[in-house]
Scaffold this motif. Structure first.
Motif, PDB file in Angstrom:
ATOM      1  N   GLY A   8       0.881  -1.174   0.267  1.00 26.74           N
ATOM      2  CA  GLY A   8      -0.123   0.158  -0.124  1.00 26.74           C
ATOM      3  C   GLY A   8       0.700   1.643   0.052  1.00 26.74           C
ATOM      4  O   GLY A   8       0.506   1.911  -0.805  1.00 26.74           O
ATOM      5  N   LEU A   9       2.009   1.862   0.902  1.00 27.37           N
ATOM      6  CA  LEU A   9       2.920   2.338   1.123  1.00 27.37           C
ATOM      7  C   LEU A   9       3.916   2.640  -0.131  1.00 27.37           C
ATOM      8  O   LEU A   9       3.755   3.834  -0.627  1.00 27.37           O
ATOM      9  CB  LEU A   9       3.234   2.721   2.018  1.00 27.37           C
ATOM     10  CG  LEU A   9       2.991   2.799   2.973  1.00 27.37           C
ATOM     11  CD1 LEU A   9       4.225   2.403   4.731  1.00 27.37           C
ATOM     12  CD2 LEU A   9       2.678   3.912   3.717  1.00 27.37           C
ATOM     13  N   THR A  46       1.355   4.698  -2.985  1.00 18.93           N
ATOM     14  CA  THR A  46       1.243   5.088  -3.199  1.00 18.93           C
ATOM     15  C   THR A  46       1.810   6.299  -3.218  1.00 18.93           C
ATOM     16  O   THR A  46       1.733   7.684  -3.991  1.00 18.93           O
ATOM     17  CB  THR A  46       0.664   5.530  -1.809  1.00 18.93           C
ATOM     18  OG1 THR A  46       2.053   5.079  -0.119  1.00 18.93           O
ATOM     19  CG2 THR A  46      -1.117   5.327  -1.143  1.00 18.93           C
ATOM     20  N   GLY A  57      -3.618   1.896  -3.642  1.00 18.16           N
ATOM     21  CA  GLY A  57      -2.590   1.988  -2.090  1.00 18.16           C
ATOM     22  C   GLY A  57      -2.681   2.271  -1.283  1.00 18.16           C
ATOM     23  O   GLY A  57      -3.448   1.129  -0.230  1.00 18.16           O
ATOM     24  N   TRP A  58      -3.674   3.654  -1.536  1.00 20.60           N
ATOM     25  CA  TRP A  58      -4.602   3.466  -0.082  1.00 20.60           C
ATOM     26  C   TRP A  58      -5.894   2.019   0.230  1.00 20.60           C
ATOM     27  O   TRP A  58      -6.040   2.401   1.563  1.00 20.60           O
ATOM     28  CB  TRP A  58      -5.272   4.796  -0.327  1.00 20.60           C
ATOM     29  CG  TRP A  58      -4.777   6.119   0.175  1.00 20.60           C
ATOM     30  CD1 TRP A  58      -4.068   6.753  -1.336  1.00 20.60           C
ATOM     31  CD2 TRP A  58      -4.525   7.245   0.868  1.00 20.60           C
ATOM     32  NE1 TRP A  58      -3.023   8.052  -0.550  1.00 20.60           N
ATOM     33  CE2 TRP A  58      -3.531   8.432   0.446  1.00 20.60           C
ATOM     34  CE3 TRP A  58      -5.179   7.027   2.464  1.00 20.60           C
ATOM     35  CZ2 TRP A  58      -2.757   9.240   1.529  1.00 20.60           C
ATOM     36  CZ3 TRP A  58      -4.608   7.840   3.211  1.00 20.60           C
ATOM     37  CH2 TRP A  58      -3.651   8.968   2.567  1.00 20.60           C
ATOM     38  N   LEU A  81      -3.380  -0.280   1.922  1.00 15.54           N
ATOM     39  CA  LEU A  81      -3.269  -0.207   3.213  1.00 15.54           C
ATOM     40  C   LEU A  81      -4.199   0.062   4.379  1.00 15.54           C
ATOM     41  O   LEU A  81      -4.210  -0.732   5.509  1.00 15.54           O
ATOM     42  CB  LEU A  81      -2.773   1.654   2.764  1.00 15.54           C
ATOM     43  CG  LEU A  81      -1.967   2.587   4.032  1.00 15.54           C
ATOM     44  CD1 LEU A  81      -0.816   1.448   4.698  1.00 15.54           C
ATOM     45  CD2 LEU A  81      -1.698   3.630   4.004  1.00 15.54           C
ATOM     46  N   LYS A 120      -9.632   9.826   2.513  1.00 12.55           N
ATOM     47  CA  LYS A 120      -8.371   9.874   2.910  1.00 12.55           C
ATOM     48  C   LYS A 120      -7.958  10.025   4.681  1.00 12.55           C
ATOM     49  O   LYS A 120      -7.019   9.349   5.220  1.00 12.55           O
ATOM     50  CB  LYS A 120      -7.503  10.843   2.524  1.00 12.55           C
ATOM     51  CG  LYS A 120      -7.414   9.853   0.869  1.00 12.55           C
ATOM     52  CD  LYS A 120      -6.444  11.364   0.058  1.00 12.55           C
ATOM     53  CE  LYS A 120      -5.698  10.698  -1.087  1.00 12.55           C
ATOM     54  NZ  LYS A 120      -6.263  10.550  -2.250  1.00 12.55           N
ATOM     55  N   LEU A 126      -6.789   8.002   7.239  1.00 12.02           N
ATOM     56  CA  LEU A 126      -5.406   8.086   7.768  1.00 12.02           C
ATOM     57  C   LEU A 126      -6.140   8.278  10.122  1.00 12.02           C
ATOM     58  O   LEU A 126      -5.358   7.803  10.751  1.00 12.02           O
ATOM     59  CB  LEU A 126      -5.456   9.720   8.096  1.00 12.02           C
ATOM     60  CG  LEU A 126      -4.803   9.833   6.845  1.00 12.02           C
ATOM     61  CD1 LEU A 126      -4.361  11.486   6.206  1.00 12.02           C
ATOM     62  CD2 LEU A 126      -3.047   9.220   6.948  1.00 12.02           C
ATOM     63  N   SER A 140       3.161   4.925   9.544  1.00 14.76           N
ATOM     64  CA  SER A 140       2.496   4.626   8.058  1.00 14.76           C
ATOM     65  C   SER A 140       1.856   5.601   7.561  1.00 14.76           C
ATOM     66  O   SER A 140       1.805   6.135   6.516  1.00 14.76           O
ATOM     67  CB  SER A 140       1.694   3.186   7.824  1.00 14.76           C
ATOM     68  OG  SER A 140       2.730   1.960   8.267  1.00 14.76           O
ATOM     69  N   ALA A 182       2.144   7.850   4.264  1.00 11.44           N
ATOM     70  CA  ALA A 182       0.819   7.988   3.750  1.00 11.44           C
ATOM     71  C   ALA A 182       0.325   9.404   3.357  1.00 11.44           C
ATOM     72  O   ALA A 182       0.231  10.099   2.085  1.00 11.44           O
ATOM     73  CB  ALA A 182      -0.063   7.211   3.482  1.00 11.44           C
ATOM     74  N   THR A 197       3.049  11.247   1.271  1.00 12.92           N
ATOM     75  CA  THR A 197       2.962  11.224  -0.666  1.00 12.92           C
ATOM     76  C   THR A 197       1.709  11.260  -1.406  1.00 12.92           C
ATOM     77  O   THR A 197       1.335  11.639  -2.451  1.00 12.92           O
ATOM     78  CB  THR A 197       2.728   9.052  -1.219  1.00 12.92           C
ATOM     79  OG1 THR A 197       2.214   8.822   0.001  1.00 12.92           O
ATOM     80  CG2 THR A 197       4.241   8.354  -0.284  1.00 12.92           C
ATOM     81  N   ALA A 198       0.713  11.381  -0.597  1.00 16.13           N
ATOM     82  CA  ALA A 198      -0.515  12.769  -1.049  1.00 16.13           C
ATOM     83  C   ALA A 198      -0.099  14.264  -1.795  1.00 16.13           C
ATOM     84  O   ALA A 198      -0.666  14.407  -2.659  1.00 16.13           O
ATOM     85  CB  ALA A 198      -1.695  12.482   0.272  1.00 16.13           C
TER      86      ALA A 198
END
Length: 346
Positions: free
Chosen positions: A158-159, A162, A188-189, A192, A263, A267, A278, A282, A285-286
């Motif tokens: 996942g990470l 992203t 990826g999100w 995750l 998102k 989170l 993590s 994430a 990377t967003a």
């Protein structure tokens, strides 16, 4: 393409996905994936252009490889454990192989390389089908096998997705490639959070499909394939250009738009599960993804014709495209954030 042939192909496309949804046996799920792949290949190749044929060939080879890996893993599990049920996948070799095969089918990092190249060779409508409908069947299988998969492996995939999705789109000028990297980042999100809150994954997938459909239909309406041609969109339809910019910001996850909801919830859930690092990675990377969405917004709204483009100047002709689906999807892509409490309660 002949309407009867197209109807048969689209029906087969739906049948393959529904068959995978309904199956609890690996062979039936594999058959659904194969029907799905074989149905979309003629749709992809209908342009008779070398680039489309190349994209179709690449797609066929990657999907065939993934399907062979799934068959190998399920047979291995049946041989070692005596179980063909999807929920009973228990051998470590089989679970890891299935996870990698489904990642290849979806286009997750590190096996994502085919997705931007394939999407670049397709027209926008086919690209829309590939980016939305074709993700459903592999995701259904992934949700079913998630309890047996190693948690660090899912978080790592996942990470990495992203990060690759954000980084890969930075230097692109082709809109279809940008949307491909956007797809990798969004998937990826979803991966995750898959093991911790599958309902959040389904919510993210639904919103991703809505926002991506809106983006593709907007580009198709404007007939735009590169960032440069986006600059002429304002001349054609100022309202659509303004809404398209908002849809792109929604894809980037800015409040108060719909894309902020998944998102934010993901989170929050990662922090609750004791994974603050993590969640931080994430979120960082967003920001990469947000940069290239802002680039597109700049081209859409802050650069206007005339400029130094070689493209033909667009004229305000009578509009013949059906815009009702685009209108509905765009409203959903922009205004669902107030419904967050209702969606989390479902």
């Amino acid at each position: 393409m002949n309407p009867y042939v197209l109807t048969i192909l689209l029906s087969s496309l739906g049948l393959g996905t529904v068959l995978t949804f309904a199956s609890s046996h690996w062979l039936l799920a594999w058959m659904g994936l194969e029907i799905n792949t074989l149905a979309i290949i003629p749709i992809m190749a209908q342009q008779h252009h070398p680039r489309a044929i190349e994209a179709t060939t690449k797609y066929f080879l990657t999907q065939a490889t993934a399907a062979a890996m799934i068959l190998f893993a399920s047979t291995t599990n049946a041989w070692l454990m005596g179980e063909w049920e999807i929920h009973q996948l228990s051998h470590p070799l089989a679970t890891t192989t299935v996870m990698l095969a489904l990642a290849l089918k979806l286009g997750l990092a590190p096996v994502h390389f085919w997705l931007p190249e394939v999407l670049q060779g397709l027209e926008l409508t086919t690209g829309l089908i590939l980016s939305t409908w074709q993700k459903l069947a592999p995701f259904a299988l992934m949700i079913q096998v998630t309890p047996t998969i190693n948690s660090p492996l899912l978080v790592a995939i996942g990470l990495l997705s992203t990060l690759v999705g954000g980084w890969g789109g930075l230097n692109q000028t082709q809109l279809r490639k940008i949307l491909a990297y956007s797809s990798i980042a969004h998937l990826g999100w979803m991966v995750l959070i898959l093991q911790f809150a599958p309902s959040l994954t389904l919510l993210s997938l639904s919103l991703y499909i809505i926002m991506t459909s809106s983006a593709f239909l907007t580009l198709k309406t404007n007939n735009a394939l590169t960032i440069n041609t986006l600059a002429t969109s304002w001349t054609k339809s100022p309202t659509l250009a303004a809404l398209a910019a908002l849809v792109l910001l929604s894809l980037g996850g800015l409040p108060p738009l719909s894309g902020f909801m998944p998102k934010w919830l993901i989170l929050q859930e990662l922090t609750k599960q004791g994974l603050p690092l993590s969640a931080t990675l994430a979120a960082m990377t967003a920001l990469l993804s947000l940069y290239f969405y802002l680039r597109l917004c700049y081209a859409l709204t802050l650069t206007i014709y005339p400029n130094t483009l070689t493209a033909t100047a667009p004229w305000r002709l009578n509009f013949t495209m059906i815009t009702l689906p685009l209108s509905i999807i765009t409203i959903l892509a922009l205004g669902l954030l107030p419904l967050t409490p209702a969606m989390t309660a479902m």
